[in-house]
Design a protein around this motif. Structure first.
Motif, mmCIF file in Angstrom:
data_model
loop_
_atom_site.group_PDB
_atom_site.id
_atom_site.type_symbol
_atom_site.label_atom_id
_atom_site.label_comp_id
_atom_site.label_asym_id
_atom_site.label_seq_id
_atom_site.Cartn_x
_atom_site.Cartn_y
_atom_site.Cartn_z
ATOM 1 N N VAL A 136 15.723 -17.855 32.062
ATOM 2 C CA VAL A 136 16.829 -17.028 31.590
ATOM 3 C C VAL A 136 18.129 -17.757 31.900
ATOM 4 O O VAL A 136 18.326 -18.233 33.025
ATOM 5 C CB VAL A 136 16.817 -15.636 32.269
ATOM 6 N N ASP A 137 18.985 -17.861 30.907
ATOM 7 C CA ASP A 137 20.306 -18.456 31.104
ATOM 8 C C ASP A 137 21.114 -17.478 31.962
ATOM 9 O O ASP A 137 21.367 -16.353 31.537
ATOM 10 C CB ASP A 137 20.976 -18.686 29.752
ATOM 11 N N PRO A 138 21.528 -17.888 33.166
ATOM 12 C CA PRO A 138 22.238 -16.955 34.040
ATOM 13 C C PRO A 138 23.600 -16.506 33.504
ATOM 14 O O PRO A 138 24.069 -15.427 33.857
ATOM 15 C CB PRO A 138 22.385 -17.733 35.353
ATOM 16 N N GLU A 139 24.210 -17.303 32.634
ATOM 17 C CA GLU A 139 25.521 -16.934 32.095
ATOM 18 C C GLU A 139 25.439 -15.894 30.991
ATOM 19 O O GLU A 139 26.310 -15.050 30.857
ATOM 20 C CB GLU A 139 26.259 -18.172 31.575
ATOM 21 N N ALA B 139 16.903 -15.253 27.222
ATOM 22 C CA ALA B 139 15.726 -16.077 27.489
ATOM 23 C C ALA B 139 15.897 -17.437 26.825
ATOM 24 O O ALA B 139 16.412 -17.529 25.708
ATOM 25 C CB ALA B 139 14.479 -15.380 26.952
ATOM 26 N N GLU B 140 15.463 -18.468 27.533
ATOM 27 C CA GLU B 140 15.551 -19.814 26.985
ATOM 28 C C GLU B 140 14.299 -20.600 27.322
ATOM 29 O O GLU B 140 13.568 -20.276 28.260
ATOM 30 C CB GLU B 140 16.807 -20.537 27.478
#
Length: 147
Positions: A127-130, A134-135
């Motif tokens: 997961v992209d924290p920004e 989901a990535e």
């Protein structure tokens, strides 16, 4: 023609980055991309960037940005998409590297499918924290000459 980005190309490349991100990632608010524009513009000036320039109009149609073996992104103008620009840029950098990695948003189905067609495989999901999106972490490895 594929060539290294020059100082005079930065405005065109940054504009392609912004437009392509807003179009490909409509699930992320446009304000996110605008908020990162200045930071990315500075990073582009320092990164290894290859541009695809049309010979007929001497216009940049797309680019690929690299940080070592990590692809920070491939971005193509809307009117040039599906015309082989992304594949040519990717093929160009594959010739000088034995492996490449990148991250792509899972919801960006078109990009994920493109990378799979080009030989990338998913290493892990996160997961992209920004953005909270989901990535996929994907990797391509050169397997040597095909016989």
């Amino acid at each position: 023609m594929i060539r290294r980005m020059g100082k005079g190309d930065l405005d065109a490349v940054a504009a392609i980055w912004l437009d392509a991100n807003r179009e490909a990632h409509d699930f992320i608010p446009a304000a996110y991309w605008l908020g990162h524009f200045a930071e990315v513009r500075t990073a582009l000036a320092r990164a290894e960037v290859w541009v695809f320039e049309t010979e007929a109009r001497a216009e940049i149609s797309g680019f690929i940005g690299l940080l070592g073996d990590y692809i920070a992104g491939i971005f193509v103008r809307r009117e040039a998409r599906s015309g082989g620009v992304g594949r040519q840029l990717l093929d160009h950098v594959k010739t000088s590297r034995g492996q490449l990695r990148l991250q792509v948003y899972r919801k960006n189905l078109r990009a994920a499918a493109f990378y799979r067609r080009e030989g990338f495989r998913v290493l892990e999901e996160g997961v992209d924290p920004e953005t909270g999106e989901a990535e996929l972490l994907m990797e391509w490895r050169w397997d040597g000459p095909q016989s």
